[in-house]
Design a protein around this motif. Sequence first.
Motif, mmCIF file in Angstrom:
data_model
loop_
_atom_site.group_PDB
_atom_site.id
_atom_site.type_symbol
_atom_site.label_atom_id
_atom_site.label_comp_id
_atom_site.label_asym_id
_atom_site.label_seq_id
_atom_site.Cartn_x
_atom_site.Cartn_y
_atom_site.Cartn_z
ATOM 1 N N ARG A 46 0.829 -1.168 -0.013
ATOM 2 C CA ARG A 46 -0.070 -0.027 -0.145
ATOM 3 C C ARG A 46 0.778 1.322 -0.066
ATOM 4 N N ALA A 64 -2.929 -0.162 -5.286
ATOM 5 C CA ALA A 64 -3.516 0.406 -3.939
ATOM 6 C C ALA A 64 -4.895 -0.076 -3.776
ATOM 7 N N ARG A 65 -5.608 -0.141 -4.610
ATOM 8 C CA ARG A 65 -7.331 -0.531 -4.790
ATOM 9 C C ARG A 65 -7.134 -2.043 -4.191
ATOM 10 N N GLU A 88 -6.241 -2.404 -0.557
ATOM 11 C CA GLU A 88 -7.299 -2.119 0.559
ATOM 12 C C GLU A 88 -8.596 -2.970 0.599
ATOM 13 N N GLU A 89 -8.681 -3.825 -0.636
ATOM 14 C CA GLU A 89 -10.079 -4.637 -0.631
ATOM 15 C C GLU A 89 -9.097 -6.045 0.191
ATOM 16 N N LEU A 117 -7.316 -5.663 2.908
ATOM 17 C CA LEU A 117 -7.183 -5.442 4.169
ATOM 18 C C LEU A 117 -8.736 -5.316 4.810
ATOM 19 N N ALA A 118 -9.556 -5.101 3.897
ATOM 20 C CA ALA A 118 -11.140 -4.878 4.391
ATOM 21 C C ALA A 118 -11.695 -6.509 4.531
ATOM 22 N N LEU A 122 -0.847 7.398 5.736
ATOM 23 C CA LEU A 122 -2.154 6.729 4.865
ATOM 24 C C LEU A 122 -3.220 5.919 5.550
ATOM 25 N N VAL A 142 -3.220 3.508 7.452
ATOM 26 C CA VAL A 142 -2.776 1.943 7.605
ATOM 27 C C VAL A 142 -2.603 1.691 9.129
ATOM 28 N N ARG A 178 -6.011 2.133 11.315
ATOM 29 C CA ARG A 178 -6.946 1.075 10.709
ATOM 30 C C ARG A 178 -6.355 -0.241 11.447
#
Length: 538
Positions: free
Chosen positions: A89, A104-105, A108-109, A111-112, A139, A141, A144
Amino acid sequence: MDRVTQWVSSQDVPADLTIRIADSIFPLHKAVMVPRCGYIRRAVAKDPSAAVELDLSALPGGADAFEKAARYCYGANFEITARNAAALRCAAAFLDMQHPADLARRVEEFLAQAGLRALPSAVTVLRSCEALLPAAEELGVVRRAADAVALRICNEALFPTRTPPGWWTAELAALSPASFQKVATALRCRRADPKVLANAASAYAELALAEVLADPRDREDQRALLESVVDVLPSAADAPISAAFLCRLLHAAITTEASAKTCRDLELRVAAVLDQATAGDLLGVALDGAGERVRNTDTVRRVIAAFVERHAGRSRRASLSSGGAELDPGAMEKVARTVDELMAELATEESLAISKFVGVAGAVPKEARASHDCVYRAVDIYLKTHPALDEIEREKVCSVMDPLKLSYQARLHASQNKRLPLQVVLSALYYDQLKLRSAAAGVDEGADASLARENEALRSELARMRAFVSGMQPSKGSGSSRAAPAGKKASLLGSVSRTLSRLNPFKGGWAKDTASIADSRNAMPHVVKPKRRRFSIS
């Protein structure tokens, strides 16, 4: 790097872009990297030469993260995991990969949907961010990941999914103190139960302490780790930590020669929960690193003094407000007993100076002890261990106790104890005499109170008799009535006087009564010895 060279060299077009990261070199192609990486596109635009070489040593995640980013640009397969997700990321943000389906996308997917869904993986992500600062923090991270860890801890505390219920505390061992601080902050934001925060802090500090004590040679690193751990501990108001563990931390801080700020912080923390500590806990603080010699009595004295000052301040505030319910009235007495037990242990140390002994034992006010038997025991042990003390030195040792607050058995022992100075022995004996006199006076006072009530009744009876006698006398100046014979009148009054004299409980101490004397001067006095019994006049 060999793998990267193989799949890049297999292309038909020769490489015209060289990326250097520390000691690693990546031969790539402008046609592939420029459209997907804004950072490389801008750098290439500044250099119109056919072959471009760029140094990306500042890339977060280093060569490993760039390798995966390059694979993504070339369409090669690679795996996103909890260990590399944060690095990818950060690398995607650094390279400015703005493709609609950019890296990056994808991260993010991940991680979620997976990376932050379980406690172990969330801890792994948070730990991986420690080498990516400040990029990972900018960022979001880090935030989160810390919040995900805090959420999973709260869920485990409410609804355990494994056994034992506190299994999650071991997961925190991999975090640095700074990362744990972020987890603690997230727990506070989620209003977690103080016990959960205390358990998390204690478990983390316990694991860190074990690492500190594992290798006594690496003192500098141990000191830095311990200071970091103490800094992240929650306050006593947020999460009270056990006194036993805080004493262990304080001993480790002294052993590793931690900063004065760290040691003072731990001293105040121990003082806040000193009423929960045992003599063994404080003894561990007083001993040296090897646990064999008494060395840190000044630290123990400061801890006790801080508790006394804190307790006195709370007492004053409680007396001025209605918040006195929070004050434990027995806390000071508990600490006094603990200190006395501690002094009995320290007294066996031959090298313990009188000033050290008196300083620790005297840190607790004398009035805090309902009985001084325990401190007398410690004094006696010290005098037995140090037989060469002179009279003045022994008096100084005994100054921490009050002979008048000893029990009867302790005073009896003290009166026969040749190790005590003469002044203390005399004080104990004198107190016994006072007690005996007070007890005797108490019995006499009880008897006198009963007899005083009887005497008051007799006074009333005497008043009635005098009124009766006065009524029998003729009126003054009356010629018709004959005056009563003088002898008979005196006899009657004498009889009444003798009766009342025998009943008087305060005359002669019940020894003898000399009130019954005949009217004739030549007659012998008649002595009456009354019996100890109650009288009444009808």
